[in-house]
Design an enzyme around this catalytic site. Structure first.
Site, PDB file in Angstrom:
ATOM      1  N   GLU A 197      10.487   2.542  -2.621  1.00  0.00           N
ATOM      2  CA  GLU A 197       9.768   2.765  -3.876  1.00  0.00           C
ATOM      3  C   GLU A 197       9.256   4.199  -3.893  1.00  0.00           C
ATOM      4  O   GLU A 197       9.743   5.039  -4.642  1.00  0.00           O
ATOM      5  CB  GLU A 197       8.620   1.776  -4.013  1.00  0.00           C
ATOM      6  CG  GLU A 197       7.833   1.916  -5.309  1.00  0.00           C
ATOM      7  CD  GLU A 197       6.582   1.045  -5.344  1.00  0.00           C
ATOM      8  OE1 GLU A 197       6.062   0.824  -6.453  1.00  0.00           O
ATOM      9  OE2 GLU A 197       6.113   0.600  -4.282  1.00  0.00           O
ATOM     10  N   GLY A 227       0.821  -1.202   0.000  1.00  0.00           N
ATOM     11  CA  GLY A 227       0.000   0.000   0.000  1.00  0.00           C
ATOM     12  C   GLY A 227       0.852   1.248   0.000  1.00  0.00           C
ATOM     13  O   GLY A 227       2.061   1.203  -0.222  1.00  0.00           O
ATOM     14  N   HIS A 275       7.576  -3.845   1.250  1.00  0.00           N
ATOM     15  CA  HIS A 275       7.690  -2.795   0.248  1.00  0.00           C
ATOM     16  C   HIS A 275       8.433  -1.622   0.882  1.00  0.00           C
ATOM     17  O   HIS A 275       8.014  -1.092   1.919  1.00  0.00           O
ATOM     18  CB  HIS A 275       6.308  -2.314  -0.193  1.00  0.00           C
ATOM     19  CG  HIS A 275       5.642  -3.175  -1.207  1.00  0.00           C
ATOM     20  ND1 HIS A 275       5.132  -4.427  -0.909  1.00  0.00           N
ATOM     21  CD2 HIS A 275       5.385  -2.961  -2.530  1.00  0.00           C
ATOM     22  CE1 HIS A 275       4.592  -4.948  -2.006  1.00  0.00           C
ATOM     23  NE2 HIS A 275       4.732  -4.080  -3.005  1.00  0.00           N
TER      24      HIS A 275
END
Length: 445
Positions: A221, A191, A218
């Site tokens: 990014e 998300g 994640h």
């Protein structure tokens, strides 16, 4: 197999080579026709178009926003049609089939169970549906002549507050004797990254660490180096994307100087799950040619190549490898290196890893070497070594590359072979030798 071009990789040959994907979102890779059909079945009327071709183009165009939050809005439509057991089984099965058709022999598909509850499913029912879909996909691929092993990662949404619940769900479904049947192998947070650090979910990471369950996050990014560092502090053993680690690299008069986080990631061989096309869509870089992949690769980071979202990014594993090869003049042996990097850091068990190396990945590249007109003794370790030799040995040399460069290429390849228990030296190479623990990312540096 068609005769390869020695000046660059051949896209058709790359498509036939065995591949490993570690970062592929289940809700980002649906077939457009499946979305249209599931929308009709479930009564979802929010699609921008019901024409599959136009819908495919819409997803790609909408994703080219240049920022992650806007990119993520495209998933409103895919998750909307993934709210029943049958839909989840179908989407998972088709994802496995599509990856297998593209030459993928091992795939880790990730999704957030909490996003599939609107139709009344429980979290456990969501997991069981995707496990069933993965099993059906493997069987369908085998019937079509493809070998693939699919595994599942459970994601918690980083902007929500259910991470501990999802971590417990993973614990309950981890292992072959659990309801997950060995298909559920790891955890991720996904998300909107910026403003939602991994440390918001310390309790979840503590549970997973105490349960000895592997974690990827994640990071790097949409947010920078601190996001990567925070993920590492929570126990991440892989980094999803991670490419903004280049922000921790400075150009000095004496050369490039790695900062503390970048040095840790490189030296501890923390794999980066790089997704080239997706990174251009979310603003990491303007084009694949501008991607920091080559900088990270040349500096010795453990790089892997991934799709992220095949529908949303309009990409395939084969296509991502070809794009990198064309942008940075990669050779086939380097595609092998990137593939073994991924497999060596997969969350599957070691016997499966070794089986895929010896029975699928290495023979696939040896066959390519054989197609380059190098005589091989089929079935022996030396034969496989000789086949790979052709990828950057005799044929490259015959096209004008200097002896020093050929020697370096052979040195790189020898390191790759030694990790797989193979040798150039004689025909008695130990094909059952230790695959090693260091991976292939230091080769070619």
């Amino acid at each position: 197999m068609t005769e390869p071009s020695y000046s660059s990789v051949d896209p058709e040959i790359v498509r036939t080579l065995p591949k490993v994907v570690l970062h592929d979102h289940l809700d980002g890779g649906l077939r457009p026709r499946t979305i249209v059909e599931l929308a009709a079945e479930t009564g979802y009327d929010g699609l921008p178009t019901t024409d599959p071709g136009e819908l495919e183009k819409w997803f790609f165009d909408a994703a080219n926003s240049g920022d992650l939050p806007t990119y993520l809005t495209t998933f409103d439509h895919t998750t909307a049609v993934m709210q029943t057991r049958d839909a989840l089984v179908r989407v998972t099965r088709e994802a496995v089939e599509d990856l297998a058709a593209d030459g993928v022999c091992y795939a880790e598909l990730r999704y957030a169970p909490e996003q599939h509850l609107a139709g009344g499913l429980t979290l456990q029912e969501v997991v069981e549906a995707t496990v069933q879909g993965a099993k059906e996909g493997e069987r369908a691929a085998a019937e079509a002549g493809h070998r693939i092993h699919a595994r599942l990662l459970l994601c918690a949404m980083r902007h929500a507050d259910r991470a501990l619940e999802i971590a417990q769900l993973l614990v309950d479904n981890y292992g072959e004797h659990s309801p997950g049947e060995g298909y559920v192998v790891g955890f991720d947070i996904a998300g909107a990254e910026d403003g939602f650090p991994p440390s918001n979910h310390v309790a979840a990471f503590d549970l997973l660490r105490s349960s000895l369950i592997p974690v990827t996050v994640h990071a790097g990014e949409a947010a920078g180096v601190e996001s990567v560092a925070d993920g590492l502090r929570q126990g991440a053993v892989r980094i999803g994307h991670g490419v903004r680690i280049y922000e921790d690299i400075e150009a000095e008069m004496s050369g490039l100087e790695l900062g503390k986080v970048a040095r840790f990631v490189r030296d501890r061989r923390i794999p980066l799950e790089i997704c080239p096309t997706s990174n251009t869509q979310t603003g990491v870089c303007d084009s694949v040619e501008d991607h920091p992949f080559n900088l990270l690769y040349e500096l010795g980071f453990t790089c892997t190549v991934n799709t992220d979202n095949r529908l949303v990014s309009g990409c395939t594993m084969s296509g991502e490898m070809v794009k990198l090869a064309e942008a940075f003049d990669l050779e086939y042996w380097q595609l092998l290196e990137l593939t073994t990097n991924a497999l060596e850091n997969a969350f599957c068990d070691q016997p499966l890893r070794e089986s895929l190396e010896r029975e699928v990945i290495y023979p696939g590249y040896a066959e390519l070497g054989d197609a380059m007109d190098l005589a091989v003794d089929e079935g022996s370790a030396a034969a496989a070594a000789s086949g790979i030799d052709a990828l950057h040995g005799e044929h490259v040399h015959s096209h004008g590359v200097g002896a020093e460069e050929v020697e370096l290429s052979m040195e790189n390849l020898r390191a790759e072979l030694e990790q797989l228990g193979l040798s150039f030296d004689d025909g008695d190479g130990d094909a059952d030798g230790d695959a090693g623990s260091d991976g292939g990312a230091d080769a070619g540096r």
